[in-house]
Design a protein around this motif. Structure first.
Motif, mmCIF file in Angstrom:
data_model
loop_
_atom_site.group_PDB
_atom_site.id
_atom_site.type_symbol
_atom_site.label_atom_id
_atom_site.label_comp_id
_atom_site.label_asym_id
_atom_site.label_seq_id
_atom_site.Cartn_x
_atom_site.Cartn_y
_atom_site.Cartn_z
ATOM 1 N N SER A 26 -10.313 12.468 -0.223
ATOM 2 C CA SER A 26 -10.831 12.072 1.088
ATOM 3 C C SER A 26 -10.247 12.992 2.136
ATOM 4 C CB SER A 26 -10.497 10.608 1.411
ATOM 5 O OG SER A 26 -9.127 10.462 1.722
ATOM 6 N N TRP A 27 -10.735 12.875 3.375
ATOM 7 C CA TRP A 27 -10.288 13.758 4.443
ATOM 8 C C TRP A 27 -9.027 13.253 5.139
ATOM 9 C CZ3 TRP A 27 -15.922 13.504 6.550
ATOM 10 C CH2 TRP A 27 -16.753 14.326 5.775
ATOM 11 N N ILE A 28 -8.578 12.060 4.799
ATOM 12 C CA ILE A 28 -7.336 11.547 5.374
ATOM 13 C C ILE A 28 -6.294 11.411 4.267
ATOM 14 C CG2 ILE A 28 -8.503 10.342 7.264
ATOM 15 C CD1 ILE A 28 -8.025 7.702 5.709
ATOM 16 N N LYS A 29 -5.050 11.284 4.684
ATOM 17 C CA LYS A 29 -3.969 11.107 3.729
ATOM 18 C C LYS A 29 -4.174 9.814 2.943
ATOM 19 C CE LYS A 29 1.035 10.368 3.517
ATOM 20 N NZ LYS A 29 2.282 10.212 4.321
ATOM 21 N N THR A 30 -3.888 9.857 1.652
ATOM 22 C CA THR A 30 -3.901 8.656 0.827
ATOM 23 C C THR A 30 -2.599 8.584 0.042
ATOM 24 O OG1 THR A 30 -5.034 9.801 -0.994
ATOM 25 C CG2 THR A 30 -6.426 8.604 0.584
ATOM 26 N N VAL A 31 -2.248 7.383 -0.367
ATOM 27 C CA VAL A 31 -1.022 7.181 -1.134
ATOM 28 C C VAL A 31 -1.374 7.141 -2.617
ATOM 29 C CG1 VAL A 31 0.940 5.656 -1.542
ATOM 30 C CG2 VAL A 31 -0.022 5.871 0.770
ATOM 31 N N PRO A 32 -0.842 8.050 -3.423
ATOM 32 C CA PRO A 32 -1.144 8.038 -4.855
ATOM 33 C C PRO A 32 -0.654 6.757 -5.525
ATOM 34 C CG PRO A 32 -0.071 10.085 -4.214
ATOM 35 C CD PRO A 32 0.061 9.151 -3.051
ATOM 36 N N PHE A 33 -1.277 6.416 -6.629
ATOM 37 C CA PHE A 33 -0.916 5.204 -7.369
ATOM 38 C C PHE A 33 0.571 5.172 -7.689
ATOM 39 C CE2 PHE A 33 -0.295 2.881 -11.347
ATOM 40 C CZ PHE A 33 -0.930 1.677 -11.074
ATOM 41 N N GLU A 34 1.103 6.290 -8.145
ATOM 42 C CA GLU A 34 2.501 6.334 -8.589
ATOM 43 C C GLU A 34 3.491 6.252 -7.425
ATOM 44 O OE1 GLU A 34 0.790 10.506 -8.405
ATOM 45 O OE2 GLU A 34 0.177 8.566 -9.236
ATOM 46 N N ALA A 67 2.911 4.233 -4.665
ATOM 47 C CA ALA A 67 2.681 2.999 -3.912
ATOM 48 C C ALA A 67 3.850 2.029 -4.066
ATOM 49 C CB ALA A 67 1.392 2.341 -4.388
ATOM 50 N N THR A 68 4.129 1.305 -3.001
ATOM 51 C CA THR A 68 5.161 0.279 -3.023
ATOM 52 C C THR A 68 4.650 -0.957 -2.289
ATOM 53 O OG1 THR A 68 6.144 1.088 -0.956
ATOM 54 C CG2 THR A 68 7.039 1.984 -3.011
ATOM 55 N N GLY A 69 5.379 -2.051 -2.414
ATOM 56 C CA GLY A 69 5.088 -3.250 -1.649
ATOM 57 C C GLY A 69 3.690 -3.788 -1.863
ATOM 58 N N LYS A 70 3.052 -4.198 -0.762
ATOM 59 C CA LYS A 70 1.715 -4.798 -0.839
ATOM 60 C C LYS A 70 0.698 -3.827 -1.425
ATOM 61 C CE LYS A 70 -1.784 -7.328 1.728
ATOM 62 N NZ LYS A 70 -2.105 -8.068 2.976
ATOM 63 N N LEU A 71 0.794 -2.557 -1.052
ATOM 64 C CA LEU A 71 -0.156 -1.574 -1.581
ATOM 65 C C LEU A 71 -0.049 -1.492 -3.094
ATOM 66 C CD1 LEU A 71 -2.285 0.611 -1.175
ATOM 67 C CD2 LEU A 71 -0.414 2.261 -0.842
ATOM 68 N N LYS A 72 1.158 -1.473 -3.630
ATOM 69 C CA LYS A 72 1.327 -1.423 -5.094
ATOM 70 C C LYS A 72 0.693 -2.641 -5.744
ATOM 71 C CE LYS A 72 3.194 0.047 -9.018
ATOM 72 N NZ LYS A 72 2.903 -1.039 -9.957
ATOM 73 N N LYS A 73 0.863 -3.814 -5.149
ATOM 74 C CA LYS A 73 0.267 -5.030 -5.701
ATOM 75 C C LYS A 73 -1.259 -4.951 -5.691
ATOM 76 C CE LYS A 73 4.134 -8.054 -4.496
ATOM 77 N NZ LYS A 73 4.595 -9.177 -3.643
ATOM 78 N N LEU A 74 -1.823 -4.411 -4.604
ATOM 79 C CA LEU A 74 -3.274 -4.275 -4.529
ATOM 80 C C LEU A 74 -3.784 -3.229 -5.514
ATOM 81 C CD1 LEU A 74 -3.823 -4.517 -0.670
ATOM 82 C CD2 LEU A 74 -4.492 -6.199 -2.392
ATOM 83 N N TYR A 75 -3.089 -2.106 -5.605
ATOM 84 C CA TYR A 75 -3.472 -1.098 -6.592
ATOM 85 C C TYR A 75 -3.469 -1.701 -8.005
ATOM 86 C CZ TYR A 75 -3.418 3.241 -3.762
ATOM 87 O OH TYR A 75 -3.716 4.246 -2.885
ATOM 88 N N ASN A 83 -6.307 4.116 -13.120
ATOM 89 C CA ASN A 83 -7.219 4.767 -12.186
ATOM 90 C C ASN A 83 -7.584 3.825 -11.039
ATOM 91 O OD1 ASN A 83 -10.395 5.156 -11.497
ATOM 92 N ND2 ASN A 83 -9.368 7.110 -11.737
ATOM 93 N N VAL A 84 -7.527 4.335 -9.824
ATOM 94 C CA VAL A 84 -7.989 3.604 -8.640
ATOM 95 C C VAL A 84 -9.109 4.425 -8.012
ATOM 96 C CG1 VAL A 84 -7.374 2.706 -6.358
ATOM 97 C CG2 VAL A 84 -5.707 2.589 -8.230
ATOM 98 N N ASP A 85 -10.266 3.799 -7.819
ATOM 99 C CA ASP A 85 -11.396 4.519 -7.234
ATOM 100 C C ASP A 85 -11.027 5.069 -5.857
ATOM 101 O OD1 ASP A 85 -13.044 4.050 -9.393
ATOM 102 O OD2 ASP A 85 -14.105 2.371 -8.461
#
Length: 202
Positions: free
Chosen positions: A2-10, A12-20, A29-31
């Motif tokens: 994407s054109w903006i920064k993203t956090v890779p799966f590996e 991720a922490t906290g809520k983002l890790k739980k959602l991933y 794999n995360v779409d």
């Protein structure tokens, strides 16, 4: 991706890790459409809740393959190749008839519903979805009455409306942030329709 920064799966922490963890497919794999939300995990949560409810919920009455067809149609009208490719793969898997699926795609790409292997009620839904996608301000009650006349009940009309509305949102998320299919596994979906909290893709 994407054109903006993203956090890779590996990373991720906290809520983002739980959602991933909830939305992963094979091999973690995360779409990319989901990863695009990674700087604001709460918007990913909202996106997935709507997606699951609109396309993959046991309370829906319209067959999933046709909901996916509507999604491919709306995405094609919006020139969103990302969603076309993802959801056409899902359509083919759910339909289980590759030749018919290919014929549906040819008709969609040609904007030729008359030659789509769909029944009259399904074509009426596609007509409604096109108008709602392209000229939403011109919708009138007669557009809903046409769906009723074609045999759709009001609950099913709501499903058609919500699929169209969801895909317009998803298409604009993808197109506005430059999501690509690079690294994605096409055609996966959260298919445990009886559990709205199960977002796993497979």
């Amino acid at each position: 991706m994407s054109w903006i920064k993203t956090v890779p799966f590996e990373s991720a922490t906290g809520k983002l890790k739980k959602l991933y963890d909830r939305v992963t497919g094979p091999g973690g794999n995360v779409d990319n459409i989901m990863m695009a939300h990674s700087l604001r995990p709460h918007s990913m949560e909202g996106h997935m809740a709507m997606y699951k409810a609109v396309l993959h919920h046991s309370g829906n009455r319209i067959p999933k393959w046709f909901l996916e067809t509507l999604g491919v149609w709306v995405s094609s009208l919006n020139s969103c190749c990302y969603c076309v490719e993802h959801h056409f793969a899902g359509l083919q898997r759910l339909l289980g008839d590759a030749a018919r699926g290919d014929a549906i795609r040819v008709a969609i790409e040609a904007r030729d519903l008359a030659n789509a292997p769909l029944d009259a009620a399904q074509v009426a839904a596609m007509i409604y979805a096109r108008k709602l996608t392209e000229t939403p301000g011109e919708m009138v009650e007669a557009d809903v009455e046409a769906l009723r006349a074609a045999g759709w009940g009001d609950g099913e009309i709501l499903e058609i409306n919500q699929v169209c509305a969801y895909f317009c949102y998803a298409n604009r998320t993808v197109l506005g942030l430059g999501c690509s299919t690079k690294g994605d596994v096409l055609g996966l979906s959260p298919n445990n329709s009886d559990n709205p909290d199960d977002w796993g893709h497979r």
